[in-house]
Design a protein around this motif. Structure first.
Motif, PDB file in Angstrom:
ATOM      1  N   CYS A  52     -98.005  36.542   1.321  1.00 41.85           N
ATOM      2  CA  CYS A  52     -98.275  37.948   1.638  1.00 41.85           C
ATOM      3  C   CYS A  52     -97.101  38.850   1.264  1.00 41.85           C
ATOM      4  O   CYS A  52     -97.267  40.058   1.185  1.00 41.85           O
ATOM      5  CB  CYS A  52     -98.609  38.103   3.121  1.00 41.85           C
ATOM      6  SG  CYS A  52     -97.206  37.893   4.217  1.00 41.85           S
ATOM      7  N   GLY A  53     -95.928  38.285   1.079  1.00 36.08           N
ATOM      8  CA  GLY A  53     -94.778  39.082   0.676  1.00 36.08           C
ATOM      9  C   GLY A  53     -93.969  39.655   1.826  1.00 36.08           C
ATOM     10  O   GLY A  53     -92.962  40.320   1.593  1.00 36.08           O
ATOM     11  N   ALA A  57     -93.375  36.349   7.981  1.00 37.03           N
ATOM     12  CA  ALA A  57     -94.801  36.504   8.281  1.00 37.03           C
ATOM     13  C   ALA A  57     -95.326  35.268   9.012  1.00 37.03           C
ATOM     14  O   ALA A  57     -94.815  34.157   8.845  1.00 37.03           O
ATOM     15  CB  ALA A  57     -95.576  36.706   6.987  1.00 37.03           C
ATOM     16  N   HIS A  58     -96.335  35.467   9.823  1.00 34.50           N
ATOM     17  CA  HIS A  58     -96.978  34.354  10.504  1.00 34.50           C
ATOM     18  C   HIS A  58     -97.662  33.460   9.475  1.00 34.50           C
ATOM     19  O   HIS A  58     -98.050  33.917   8.403  1.00 34.50           O
ATOM     20  CB  HIS A  58     -98.029  34.864  11.499  1.00 34.50           C
ATOM     21  CG  HIS A  58     -97.437  35.582  12.655  1.00 34.50           C
ATOM     22  ND1 HIS A  58     -96.872  34.930  13.733  1.00 34.50           N
ATOM     23  CD2 HIS A  58     -97.311  36.900  12.896  1.00 34.50           C
ATOM     24  CE1 HIS A  58     -96.434  35.815  14.593  1.00 34.50           C
ATOM     25  NE2 HIS A  58     -96.686  37.031  14.108  1.00 34.50           N
ATOM     26  N   LYS A  59     -97.818  32.189   9.824  1.00 36.38           N
ATOM     27  CA  LYS A  59     -98.468  31.232   8.931  1.00 36.38           C
ATOM     28  C   LYS A  59     -99.776  30.780   9.566  1.00 36.38           C
ATOM     29  O   LYS A  59     -99.898  30.697  10.779  1.00 36.38           O
ATOM     30  CB  LYS A  59     -97.560  30.032   8.687  1.00 36.38           C
ATOM     31  CG  LYS A  59     -96.306  30.420   7.945  1.00 36.38           C
ATOM     32  CD  LYS A  59     -95.386  29.257   7.745  1.00 36.38           C
ATOM     33  CE  LYS A  59     -94.130  29.754   7.048  1.00 36.38           C
ATOM     34  NZ  LYS A  59     -93.132  28.729   6.950  1.00 36.38           N
TER      35      LYS A  59
END
Length: 69
Positions: A52-53, A57-59
């Protein structure tokens, strides 16, 4: 292709335990347009990575069996 078509295509393939290669190849091809990277492990698992860049970020992991029961 909608999810019913995807499931129909996968369910129509023969993939008894130990011989899932055909189903794994089809799953990889169906996954390819949706993710940034697709790969198959030495044990035959298919994985797709979507980046997502965003830093930290959550996985999310989605898991499914490809062999017939």
């Amino acid at each position: 292709m909608n999810y019913e078509q995807i499931l129909g295509r996968l369910c129509a393939l023969s993939g008894p335990s130990g011989f899932e290669e055909t189903v794994a190849e089809a799953a990889a091809e169906l996954l390819r347009p949706l993710v940034d990277e697709v790969y198959t492990t030495r044990l035959g698992s298919v994985a797709g990575v979507h980046r997502c860049g965003k830093k930290n970020a959550h996985k999310l992991l989605l898991d499914a069996h490809l062999d017939e029961i």
